[in-house]
Design an enzyme around this catalytic site. Structure first.
Site, PDB file in Angstrom:
ATOM      1  N   ILE A 125      41.735  31.474  46.512  1.00 62.81           N
ATOM      2  CA  ILE A 125      41.477  32.309  47.684  1.00 62.81           C
ATOM      3  C   ILE A 125      42.149  33.674  47.555  1.00 62.81           C
ATOM      4  O   ILE A 125      41.551  34.708  47.873  1.00 62.81           O
ATOM      5  CB  ILE A 125      41.949  31.604  48.970  1.00 62.81           C
ATOM      6  CG1 ILE A 125      41.076  30.372  49.250  1.00 62.81           C
ATOM      7  CG2 ILE A 125      41.896  32.554  50.160  1.00 62.81           C
ATOM      8  CD1 ILE A 125      39.624  30.690  49.533  1.00 62.81           C
ATOM      9  N   VAL A 128      40.153  35.899  45.320  1.00 59.55           N
ATOM     10  CA  VAL A 128      38.976  36.416  46.029  1.00 59.55           C
ATOM     11  C   VAL A 128      39.381  37.564  46.941  1.00 59.55           C
ATOM     12  O   VAL A 128      38.691  38.582  47.038  1.00 59.55           O
ATOM     13  CB  VAL A 128      38.293  35.283  46.831  1.00 59.55           C
ATOM     14  CG1 VAL A 128      37.145  35.829  47.670  1.00 59.55           C
ATOM     15  CG2 VAL A 128      37.797  34.188  45.893  1.00 59.55           C
ATOM     16  N   TYR A 129      40.514  37.398  47.607  1.00 60.14           N
ATOM     17  CA  TYR A 129      41.028  38.442  48.496  1.00 60.14           C
ATOM     18  C   TYR A 129      41.312  39.735  47.737  1.00 60.14           C
ATOM     19  O   TYR A 129      40.896  40.824  48.166  1.00 60.14           O
ATOM     20  CB  TYR A 129      42.301  37.922  49.168  1.00 60.14           C
ATOM     21  CG  TYR A 129      43.119  38.974  49.881  1.00 60.14           C
ATOM     22  CD1 TYR A 129      42.688  39.505  51.096  1.00 60.14           C
ATOM     23  CD2 TYR A 129      44.325  39.428  49.353  1.00 60.14           C
ATOM     24  CE1 TYR A 129      43.448  40.466  51.761  1.00 60.14           C
ATOM     25  CE2 TYR A 129      45.084  40.382  50.008  1.00 60.14           C
ATOM     26  CZ  TYR A 129      44.645  40.892  51.210  1.00 60.14           C
ATOM     27  OH  TYR A 129      45.394  41.842  51.866  1.00 60.14           O
ATOM     28  N   LEU A 130      42.017  39.641  46.616  1.00 59.14           N
ATOM     29  CA  LEU A 130      42.342  40.842  45.844  1.00 59.14           C
ATOM     30  C   LEU A 130      41.085  41.520  45.305  1.00 59.14           C
ATOM     31  O   LEU A 130      41.009  42.749  45.253  1.00 59.14           O
ATOM     32  CB  LEU A 130      43.291  40.492  44.700  1.00 59.14           C
ATOM     33  CG  LEU A 130      44.702  40.083  45.106  1.00 59.14           C
ATOM     34  CD1 LEU A 130      45.507  39.671  43.877  1.00 59.14           C
ATOM     35  CD2 LEU A 130      45.413  41.213  45.846  1.00 59.14           C
ATOM     36  N   LYS A 133      39.386  43.257  48.397  1.00 55.59           N
ATOM     37  CA  LYS A 133      40.089  44.489  48.745  1.00 55.59           C
ATOM     38  C   LYS A 133      39.841  45.563  47.688  1.00 55.59           C
ATOM     39  O   LYS A 133      39.672  46.746  48.016  1.00 55.59           O
ATOM     40  CB  LYS A 133      41.591  44.224  48.886  1.00 55.59           C
ATOM     41  CG  LYS A 133      41.972  43.310  50.029  1.00 55.59           C
ATOM     42  CD  LYS A 133      41.635  43.886  51.391  1.00 55.59           C
ATOM     43  CE  LYS A 133      42.611  44.925  51.863  1.00 55.59           C
ATOM     44  NZ  LYS A 133      42.322  45.359  53.269  1.00 55.59           N
TER      45      LYS A 133
END
Length: 222
Positions: A125, A128-130, A133
């Site tokens: 997760i 995926v976040y990095l 962004k």
């Protein structure tokens, strides 16, 4: 100065709204839930109900029209899955940037994340976040009609702010109180010469105003 903040009920946004109100600026915060409105009023900001996951470009642009600056401080938050990392951390940031362009709001700040990278590898997760962004940052950086500054804080904490920071194109990893992130955002809004910079932020030895002034003078390389 009127500033519209996406993610207006977030922990950094509420702190920023208080700082802006204290210095006489006009802040409006976009929120998803009407019940969050009183918290914004208490912070001195105007609450605007607008869900960036379902709003149209024209709807968001209408909320931005007449503003002097826009700040994207929204995030899917801890506990959210990969789909919301995409719909909030990437797509909502893109929508907000497009809306700023449509509304003619050039000054545009983004609260990003250290190590954000559209090419980041991995399927956890946080990976995926990095990646989300990073994709959003790259989109904003490619907009010729935005005077953007991207701020990438280190590990966020709820410790009281010290007012002492390191702000540079590359700082290395480290913690930073949310109080100090908000203070740096407020100073960046007052420093248009930081447009076009992507800056990392951690606790350090420089005053907030001195760190922002130095970044403006050196392009973050000082």
């Amino acid at each position: 100065m009127r500033i519209v903040i996406a993610g207006g009920h977030g922990q950094i946004a509420l702190r920023l709204e208080r700082l802006l109100a204290a210095r006489g600026d006009e802040a409006a915060g976009l929120i998803r839930k009407p019940e969050q409105a009183d918290d914004l009023r208490e912070a001195g900001a105007e609450p605007v109900v607008c869900d960036l996951e379902s709003a149209t470009l024209d709807e968001v642009a209408a909320h931005l029209r007449g503003a002097d600056a826009a700040v994207f401080a929204a995030g899917a938050g801890p506990g959210s899955g990969a789909s919301r990392k995409d719909t909030v951390d990437r797509a909502a940031a893109v929508l907000f940037a497009d809306a700023a362009v449509r509304a003619g709001v050039r000054r545009h700040l983004v609260v990003s994340a250290m190590r954000a990278d559209p090419g980041h590898q991995g399927e956890e997760i946080f990976d995926v976040y990095l990646r989300a962004k990073g994709e959003a940052d790259a989109y904003v950086q490619a907009q010729p009609d935005l005077d953007w500054t991207i701020l990438r804080p280190g590990l966020l904490t709820d410790d009281a702010g010290t007012g002492q920071v390191t702000l540079a194109a590359s700082t290395g990893r480290g913690p930073i109180p949310r109080d100090d992130v908000a203070a740096v955002l407020a100073e960046l809004l007052a420093t248009p010469a930081t447009a076009g910079l992507t800056l990392e932020l951690i606790t350090g030895a420089d005053s907030v105003s001195g760190a922002v002034r130095s970044a403006a003078e050196t392009g973050g390389e000082g």
